[in-house]
Scaffold this active site. Structure first.
Site, PDB file in Angstrom:
ATOM      1  N   SER A  21      -6.484 -13.327   5.696  1.00  0.00           N
ATOM      2  CA  SER A  21      -6.157 -12.472   4.547  1.00  0.00           C
ATOM      3  C   SER A  21      -7.351 -12.248   3.613  1.00  0.00           C
ATOM      4  O   SER A  21      -8.121 -13.158   3.328  1.00  0.00           O
ATOM      5  CB  SER A  21      -5.012 -13.101   3.745  1.00  0.00           C
ATOM      6  OG  SER A  21      -4.822 -12.373   2.559  1.00  0.00           O
ATOM      7  N   SER A  23      -6.707 -11.233   0.556  1.00  0.00           N
ATOM      8  CA  SER A  23      -6.143 -11.358  -0.802  1.00  0.00           C
ATOM      9  C   SER A  23      -6.852 -12.416  -1.657  1.00  0.00           C
ATOM     10  O   SER A  23      -7.109 -12.162  -2.842  1.00  0.00           O
ATOM     11  CB  SER A  23      -4.643 -11.656  -0.727  1.00  0.00           C
ATOM     12  OG  SER A  23      -3.991 -10.540  -0.195  1.00  0.00           O
ATOM     13  N   LYS A  72       8.680 -12.062   4.112  1.00  0.00           N
ATOM     14  CA  LYS A  72       8.923 -11.071   3.058  1.00  0.00           C
ATOM     15  C   LYS A  72      10.415 -10.818   2.792  1.00  0.00           C
ATOM     16  O   LYS A  72      10.791 -10.434   1.691  1.00  0.00           O
ATOM     17  CB  LYS A  72       8.249  -9.744   3.421  1.00  0.00           C
ATOM     18  CG  LYS A  72       6.746  -9.731   3.202  1.00  0.00           C
ATOM     19  CD  LYS A  72       6.223  -8.344   3.495  1.00  0.00           C
ATOM     20  CE  LYS A  72       4.771  -8.204   3.164  1.00  0.00           C
ATOM     21  NZ  LYS A  72       4.285  -6.834   3.317  1.00  0.00           N
ATOM     22  N   GLU A  84      14.761  -3.387  -8.524  1.00  0.00           N
ATOM     23  CA  GLU A  84      15.683  -2.511  -7.794  1.00  0.00           C
ATOM     24  C   GLU A  84      15.041  -1.991  -6.502  1.00  0.00           C
ATOM     25  O   GLU A  84      15.663  -1.953  -5.446  1.00  0.00           O
ATOM     26  CB  GLU A  84      16.103  -1.341  -8.689  1.00  0.00           C
ATOM     27  CG  GLU A  84      17.353  -0.675  -8.141  1.00  0.00           C
ATOM     28  CD  GLU A  84      17.671   0.649  -8.803  1.00  0.00           C
ATOM     29  OE1 GLU A  84      17.011   1.013  -9.778  1.00  0.00           O
ATOM     30  OE2 GLU A  84      18.600   1.320  -8.303  1.00  0.00           O
ATOM     31  N   ASN A  93       6.931  -8.694  -1.700  1.00  0.00           N
ATOM     32  CA  ASN A  93       5.575  -9.179  -1.385  1.00  0.00           C
ATOM     33  C   ASN A  93       4.894  -9.808  -2.596  1.00  0.00           C
ATOM     34  O   ASN A  93       3.800 -10.360  -2.488  1.00  0.00           O
ATOM     35  CB  ASN A  93       4.699  -8.056  -0.798  1.00  0.00           C
ATOM     36  CG  ASN A  93       4.232  -7.071  -1.853  1.00  0.00           C
ATOM     37  OD1 ASN A  93       4.857  -6.926  -2.903  1.00  0.00           O
ATOM     38  ND2 ASN A  93       3.142  -6.392  -1.589  1.00  0.00           N
ATOM     39  N   ASP A 108       4.038  -2.713  -1.957  1.00  0.00           N
ATOM     40  CA  ASP A 108       3.455  -1.972  -0.821  1.00  0.00           C
ATOM     41  C   ASP A 108       3.651  -0.458  -0.956  1.00  0.00           C
ATOM     42  O   ASP A 108       2.716   0.315  -0.771  1.00  0.00           O
ATOM     43  CB  ASP A 108       4.090  -2.435   0.505  1.00  0.00           C
ATOM     44  CG  ASP A 108       3.557  -3.785   0.950  1.00  0.00           C
ATOM     45  OD1 ASP A 108       2.410  -4.127   0.597  1.00  0.00           O
ATOM     46  OD2 ASP A 108       4.289  -4.498   1.658  1.00  0.00           O
ATOM     47  N   GLY A 132       7.143   5.432  12.514  1.00  0.00           N
ATOM     48  CA  GLY A 132       7.230   3.981  12.365  1.00  0.00           C
ATOM     49  C   GLY A 132       8.414   3.623  11.499  1.00  0.00           C
ATOM     50  O   GLY A 132       8.824   4.412  10.620  1.00  0.00           O
ATOM     51  N   ALA A 133       8.997   2.453  11.771  1.00  0.00           N
ATOM     52  CA  ALA A 133      10.156   2.016  10.973  1.00  0.00           C
ATOM     53  C   ALA A 133      10.137   0.497  10.797  1.00  0.00           C
ATOM     54  O   ALA A 133      11.176  -0.154  10.783  1.00  0.00           O
ATOM     55  CB  ALA A 133      11.455   2.473  11.636  1.00  0.00           C
ATOM     56  N   GLY A 134       8.938  -0.051  10.659  1.00  0.00           N
ATOM     57  CA  GLY A 134       8.797  -1.484  10.390  1.00  0.00           C
ATOM     58  C   GLY A 134       8.819  -1.728   8.891  1.00  0.00           C
ATOM     59  O   GLY A 134       9.251  -0.869   8.105  1.00  0.00           O
ATOM     60  N   TYR A 232      -6.332   0.342   8.361  1.00  0.00           N
ATOM     61  CA  TYR A 232      -7.697   0.474   7.819  1.00  0.00           C
ATOM     62  C   TYR A 232      -8.751  -0.210   8.685  1.00  0.00           C
ATOM     63  O   TYR A 232      -9.930  -0.200   8.339  1.00  0.00           O
ATOM     64  CB  TYR A 232      -7.780   0.016   6.361  1.00  0.00           C
ATOM     65  CG  TYR A 232      -7.358  -1.405   6.123  1.00  0.00           C
ATOM     66  CD1 TYR A 232      -6.024  -1.718   5.894  1.00  0.00           C
ATOM     67  CD2 TYR A 232      -8.293  -2.428   6.111  1.00  0.00           C
ATOM     68  CE1 TYR A 232      -5.630  -3.021   5.675  1.00  0.00           C
ATOM     69  CE2 TYR A 232      -7.897  -3.743   5.886  1.00  0.00           C
ATOM     70  CZ  TYR A 232      -6.561  -4.020   5.673  1.00  0.00           C
ATOM     71  OH  TYR A 232      -6.181  -5.317   5.456  1.00  0.00           O
TER      72      TYR A 232
HETATM   73  P1  NAP Z   1       6.068  -3.951  11.844  1.00  0.00           P
HETATM   74  O1  NAP Z   1       7.136  -4.253  10.877  1.00  0.00           O
HETATM   75  O2  NAP Z   1       5.785  -4.894  12.965  1.00  0.00           O
HETATM   76  O3  NAP Z   1       6.351  -2.481  12.471  1.00  0.00           O
HETATM   77  C1  NAP Z   1       5.564  -1.978  13.510  1.00  0.00           C
HETATM   78  C2  NAP Z   1       5.933  -0.515  13.767  1.00  0.00           C
HETATM   79  O4  NAP Z   1       5.040   0.008  14.784  1.00  0.00           O
HETATM   80  C3  NAP Z   1       7.348  -0.312  14.316  1.00  0.00           C
HETATM   81  O5  NAP Z   1       7.837   0.933  13.886  1.00  0.00           O
HETATM   82  C4  NAP Z   1       7.105  -0.303  15.841  1.00  0.00           C
HETATM   83  O6  NAP Z   1       8.101   0.378  16.570  1.00  0.00           O
HETATM   84  C5  NAP Z   1       5.819   0.485  15.890  1.00  0.00           C
HETATM   85  N1  NAP Z   1       5.064   0.246  17.130  1.00  0.00           N
HETATM   86  C6  NAP Z   1       4.260  -0.802  17.403  1.00  0.00           C
HETATM   87  N2  NAP Z   1       3.723  -0.673  18.642  1.00  0.00           N
HETATM   88  C7  NAP Z   1       4.217   0.496  19.138  1.00  0.00           C
HETATM   89  C8  NAP Z   1       4.033   1.206  20.370  1.00  0.00           C
HETATM   90  N3  NAP Z   1       3.223   0.735  21.328  1.00  0.00           N
HETATM   91  N4  NAP Z   1       4.684   2.372  20.545  1.00  0.00           N
HETATM   92  C9  NAP Z   1       5.495   2.880  19.572  1.00  0.00           C
HETATM   93  N5  NAP Z   1       5.705   2.256  18.384  1.00  0.00           N
HETATM   94  C10 NAP Z   1       5.069   1.073  18.174  1.00  0.00           C
HETATM   95  O7  NAP Z   1       4.656  -3.780  11.095  1.00  0.00           O
HETATM   96  P2  NAP Z   1       4.367  -3.284   9.606  1.00  0.00           P
HETATM   97  O8  NAP Z   1       4.221  -4.451   8.731  1.00  0.00           O
HETATM   98  O9  NAP Z   1       5.316  -2.218   9.257  1.00  0.00           O
HETATM   99  O10 NAP Z   1       2.879  -2.685   9.777  1.00  0.00           O
HETATM  100  C11 NAP Z   1       2.636  -1.515  10.547  1.00  0.00           C
HETATM  101  C12 NAP Z   1       1.148  -1.160  10.493  1.00  0.00           C
HETATM  102  O11 NAP Z   1       0.775  -0.911   9.147  1.00  0.00           O
HETATM  103  C13 NAP Z   1       0.208  -2.280  10.961  1.00  0.00           C
HETATM  104  O12 NAP Z   1      -0.850  -1.695  11.657  1.00  0.00           O
HETATM  105  C14 NAP Z   1      -0.293  -2.907   9.675  1.00  0.00           C
HETATM  106  O13 NAP Z   1      -1.584  -3.461   9.797  1.00  0.00           O
HETATM  107  C15 NAP Z   1      -0.338  -1.695   8.752  1.00  0.00           C
HETATM  108  N6  NAP Z   1      -0.130  -2.050   7.328  1.00  0.00           N
HETATM  109  C16 NAP Z   1      -1.049  -1.626   6.423  1.00  0.00           C
HETATM  110  C17 NAP Z   1      -0.871  -1.935   5.088  1.00  0.00           C
HETATM  111  C18 NAP Z   1      -1.889  -1.480   4.075  1.00  0.00           C
HETATM  112  O14 NAP Z   1      -1.836  -1.975   2.946  1.00  0.00           O
HETATM  113  N7  NAP Z   1      -2.784  -0.578   4.388  1.00  0.00           N
HETATM  114  C19 NAP Z   1       0.258  -2.651   4.671  1.00  0.00           C
HETATM  115  C20 NAP Z   1       1.195  -3.049   5.623  1.00  0.00           C
HETATM  116  C21 NAP Z   1       0.985  -2.734   6.959  1.00  0.00           C
HETATM  117  P3  NAP Z   1       9.429  -0.416  17.057  1.00  0.00           P
HETATM  118  O15 NAP Z   1      10.322  -0.514  15.860  1.00  0.00           O
HETATM  119  O16 NAP Z   1       9.984   0.443  18.121  1.00  0.00           O
HETATM  120  O17 NAP Z   1       8.968  -1.763  17.558  1.00  0.00           O
END
Ligand code: NAP
Length: 285
Positions: A21, A23, A72, A84, A93, A108, A132-134, A232
């Site tokens: 990290s 941070s 988280k 909220e 976070n 975030d 994306g939906a993480g 990034y």
């Molecule tokens: P997460 O909760 O693990 O979610 C990952 C997402 O990527 C899900 O939607 C997943 O789809 C999708 N995915 C991963 N591999 C895939 C593939 N091969 N094909 C299709 N979809 C795929 O992760 P997160 O925390 O949301 O983070 C996501 C990204 O954002 C990471 O790269 C992370 O480093 C970056 N990030 C950046 C910041 C910033 O401050 N700049 C902050 C947080 C995160 P499924 O649901 O189908 O698995």
């Protein structure tokens, strides 16, 4: 770290793993620059020890702390109150210790919006497409809906995860319409035709898999679309190279990560983090 004294207060990060990290560097550099008597440490907390770690931060009178993966969502159980936004996002976070009461926030999504605003991009009343939906997608989509976006379309490989976010937004934020779709490039192409912003919230394209992208060519983009990739590392993903080719304006995730930290810093200290200094000293070294 030679400013640490008997009066120095604690802040930090709880997660697993945390050794990578940035941070601690961000916050300690900012504390030092502003002459604040605080220190920030990263604590690697094993599964099963989260409750004890949170209680320890309270016992040790920490000013607050950040929480990262995989805690988280789980941390919500151990807090006294949550904002909220954090409640609807379903994750925290940043925690502030207010005289022994732990209050949870999620910075975030606001961090992403600050980075968008810095680029002069309007999102109020616009249609936004998110892939994306993480955890990050959920925070960003919810915050955008809160802050006045008219329509959000969420694409994800696992459709049910996108549907869950859409359900939460549609239930809680009546000013924003939201829809979920499975990954399909021809459908994505249609949806971005009248969108203002396309955001990659997947890890596709992240180092070391830098030859991957959520789209197969720049042809599907139009030049009025702003492209945001929250990755990034690398600082220009394949998606952003496509954006450049298509003549689109774009940004990576660097300022989002800095702003989410700056917002946590403000919650704890009431002061503005010197973001330009942090960018230079921590991320561009
Ligand atoms: P997460 O909760 O693990 O979610 C990952 C997402 O990527 C899900 O939607 C997943 O789809 C999708 N995915 C991963 N591999 C895939 C593939 N091969 N094909 C299709 N979809 C795929 O992760 P997160 O925390 O949301 O983070 C996501 C990204 O954002 C990471 O790269 C992370 O480093 C970056 N990030 C950046 C910041 C910033 O401050 N700049 C902050 C947080 C995160 P499924 O649901 O189908 O698995």
């Amino acid at each position: 770290m030679n400013h640490i004294k008997g009066t120095t207060s604690l802040s930090g990060l709880i997660g697993y793993p945390v050794k990578h990290s940035k941070s601690p560097q961000m916050h300690n550099t900012a504390f030092e620059a502003l002459g604040l008597d605080y220190v920030y440490l990263a604590f690697e907390v094993q599964e099963g020890n989260l409750k004890k770690a949170v209680e320890a931060m309270k016992t040790l009178n920490a000013i607050g702390f950040n929480v990262t993966m995989p805690y988280k969502t789980k941390v919500l159980e151990y807090l006294d109150d949550i904002s909220e936004e954090a409640r609807i996002i379903g994750s925290v976070n940043t925690v502030k210790n207010e005289n022994g009461r732990l209050i949870g926030y999620n910075t975030d999504g606001i961090g992403f919006i600050k980075s968008l605003e810095e680029k002069g991009v309007n999102y109020v009343g616009e249609k936004i497409v998110i892939v994306g939906a993480g955890g990050a997608a959920r925070a960003i989509a919810t915050q955008l809906a809160f802050d006045g976006v008219a329509e959000i379309v969420l694409f994800n490989r696992t459709l049910s995860k996108a549907e869950e976010i859409v359900k939460s937004i549609n239930m809680n934020i009546s000013t924003c319409r939201s829809r979920a779709l499975g990954m399909d490039e021809s459908v994505l192409r249609k949806e971005i035709e009248d969108a203002a912003i396309l955001i990659n919230c997947t890890s596709i394209g992240m180092w070391p898999e830098i030859d991957k992208s959520i789209i197969s060519s720049p042809e599907i983009l139009h030049k009025d679309l702003f492209i945001a990739d929250i990755i990034y590392e690398p600082n220009k993903t394949k998606l952003l190279k496509f954006a450049e080719k298509a003549g689109c304006k774009y940004m990576n995730g660097l300022m989002m990560v800095i702003w989410q930290g700056a917002l946590a810093f403000k919650i704890w200290t009431g002061k503005d983090m010197p973001v330009d200094l942090i960018k230079k000293a921590v991320f561009e070294k």
